[in-house]
Design an enzyme around this catalytic site. Structure first.
Site, mmCIF file in Angstrom:
data_model
loop_
_atom_site.group_PDB
_atom_site.id
_atom_site.type_symbol
_atom_site.label_atom_id
_atom_site.label_comp_id
_atom_site.label_asym_id
_atom_site.label_seq_id
_atom_site.Cartn_x
_atom_site.Cartn_y
_atom_site.Cartn_z
ATOM 1 C CE LYS A 13 -0.753 5.753 -1.274
ATOM 2 N NZ LYS A 13 -0.726 5.493 0.164
ATOM 3 N NE ARG A 88 4.222 2.015 -0.916
ATOM 4 C CZ ARG A 88 2.922 1.968 -1.214
ATOM 5 N NH1 ARG A 88 2.522 2.192 -2.438
ATOM 6 N NH2 ARG A 88 2.046 1.708 -0.267
ATOM 7 N NE ARG A 122 -7.221 -0.363 3.345
ATOM 8 C CZ ARG A 122 -6.145 0.334 2.962
ATOM 9 N NH1 ARG A 122 -6.272 1.433 2.268
ATOM 10 N NH2 ARG A 122 -4.952 -0.066 3.327
ATOM 11 N NE ARG A 153 -4.574 -3.735 1.120
ATOM 12 C CZ ARG A 153 -4.114 -2.520 0.829
ATOM 13 N NH1 ARG A 153 -4.870 -1.681 0.146
ATOM 14 N NH2 ARG A 153 -2.926 -2.143 1.225
ATOM 15 N NE ARG A 164 0.184 -1.425 4.401
ATOM 16 C CZ ARG A 164 -1.142 -1.369 4.505
ATOM 17 N NH1 ARG A 164 -1.773 -2.129 5.388
ATOM 18 N NH2 ARG A 164 -1.827 -0.558 3.745
HETATM 19 P P1 ADP Z 1 -1.139 1.407 1.095
HETATM 20 O O1 ADP Z 1 -0.780 2.731 0.493
HETATM 21 O O2 ADP Z 1 -2.401 1.457 1.875
HETATM 22 O O3 ADP Z 1 -0.002 0.780 1.844
HETATM 23 P P2 ADP Z 1 -1.032 0.069 -1.523
HETATM 24 O O4 ADP Z 1 -2.171 -0.683 -2.093
HETATM 25 O O5 ADP Z 1 -0.581 1.313 -2.185
HETATM 26 O O6 ADP Z 1 -1.476 0.345 -0.024
HETATM 27 O O7 ADP Z 1 0.245 -0.906 -1.413
HETATM 28 C C1 ADP Z 1 0.159 -2.190 -0.855
HETATM 29 C C2 ADP Z 1 1.513 -2.891 -0.904
HETATM 30 O O8 ADP Z 1 1.933 -3.081 -2.267
HETATM 31 C C3 ADP Z 1 2.679 -2.153 -0.257
HETATM 32 O O9 ADP Z 1 2.725 -2.358 1.139
HETATM 33 C C4 ADP Z 1 3.868 -2.814 -0.973
HETATM 34 O O10 ADP Z 1 4.120 -4.110 -0.492
HETATM 35 C C5 ADP Z 1 3.351 -2.955 -2.389
HETATM 36 N N1 ADP Z 1 3.646 -1.749 -3.231
HETATM 37 C C6 ADP Z 1 2.737 -0.926 -3.787
HETATM 38 N N2 ADP Z 1 3.342 0.058 -4.483
HETATM 39 C C7 ADP Z 1 4.673 -0.153 -4.337
HETATM 40 C C8 ADP Z 1 5.822 0.533 -4.802
HETATM 41 N N3 ADP Z 1 5.737 1.646 -5.534
HETATM 42 N N4 ADP Z 1 7.046 0.037 -4.468
HETATM 43 C C9 ADP Z 1 7.164 -1.081 -3.723
HETATM 44 N N5 ADP Z 1 6.122 -1.768 -3.242
HETATM 45 C C10 ADP Z 1 4.876 -1.330 -3.551
#
Ligand code: ADP
Ligand code: ZN
Length: 209
Positions: A13, A88, A122, A153, A164
């Site tokens: 993404k 999400r 990553r 990370r 996740r």
């Molecule tokens: P990925 O899609 O690889 O899991 P992101 O960088 O999008 O990585 O998200 C990392 C973390 O940030 C998620 O696992 C969550 O803890 C938090 N997060 C990000 N966006 C949201 C969201 N829209 N709602 C709740 N938690 C979020």
């Protein structure tokens, strides 16, 4: 043009959102990046979000929704934006519907084993958020954009990765149906190279823009 990128962790993404941002000159709004920078700076939001992010859990809806509402009200969002990592949950999608008109939802399709392989290789730049993969950069330890030392990370550790994915299937996959019903969902198989995947997205957006 208001676009959502949906897809499991590791589906690319962030990479795709970055390319779309360049191509269309609209801001990429990554809730993951925003949360990580709040954590790094030790803001009130960062303190509240930290444990959730590090464990691979979702940050509570109320916090994320407030953060996104504020961001979307900034002037650079006037001509459109690309949401990467939001919504999400169904509650987040409903909150978004009340403040924005979404034109397309790009759903990146990748199976769990491939997602896991991508996440575990990553590496990220803690200062400019650029992401890299060991299969491409090999032993290189520094960010090619800004020279900072790359890191893994915290939530890219194997056990957290599985959590996740599980949360993605439980909480986020229902959004596919939510947006399919509205006629907005475009599914893209992202098993190919970055260039191939991006080309598929562009042709999908050509139809929808
Ligand atoms: P990925 O899609 O690889 O899991 P992101 O960088 O999008 O990585 O998200 C990392 C973390 O940030 C998620 O696992 C969550 O803890 C938090 N997060 C990000 N966006 C949201 C969201 N829209 N709602 C709740 N938690 C979020
Ligand atoms: Zn960098």
């Amino acid at each position: 043009m208001n676009i959502i990128l949906l897809g499991p962790p590791g589906s690319g993404k962030g990479t795709m959102a970055g390319l779309i941002q360049k191509k269309y000159s609209i801001p990429q709004i990554s809730t993951g990046d925003m949360l990580r920078s709040n954590i790094k700076e030790g803001t009130e939001l960062g303190k509240k979000a930290k444990a959730f992010v590090n464990a691979g859990e979702l940050v509570p809806d109320s916090l994320v929704i407030a953060m996104v509402k504020e961001r979307l009200s900034e002037p650079d969002c006037e001509n459109g934006y690309i949401l990467d990592g939001f919504p999400r949950t169904i509650a987040q999608a409903e909150a978004l519907d009340s403040i924005a008109k979404i034109e397309a939802v790009i759903d990146l399709i990748l199976d769990d084993e491939k997602s896991i392989a991508r996440m575990s290789g990553r590496r990220v730049c803690p200062s400019c958020s650029a992401t890299y993969h060991v299969s491409v950069i090999g032993d290189e330890k520094l960010c090619s954009k800004c020279g900072t030392e790359l890191v893994i990370r915290k939530d890219d550790e194997e056990s957290t990765i599985r959590n996740r994915l599980k949360i993605y299937h439980e909480m986020t996959s229902p959004l596919e149906e939510y947006y399919r019903k509205k006629g907005l969902l475009v599914s893209i198989d992202v098993d190919g190279s970055i260039e191939e995947n991006f080309a598929k997205i562009l042709s999908a957006l050509g139809v929808y823009s």
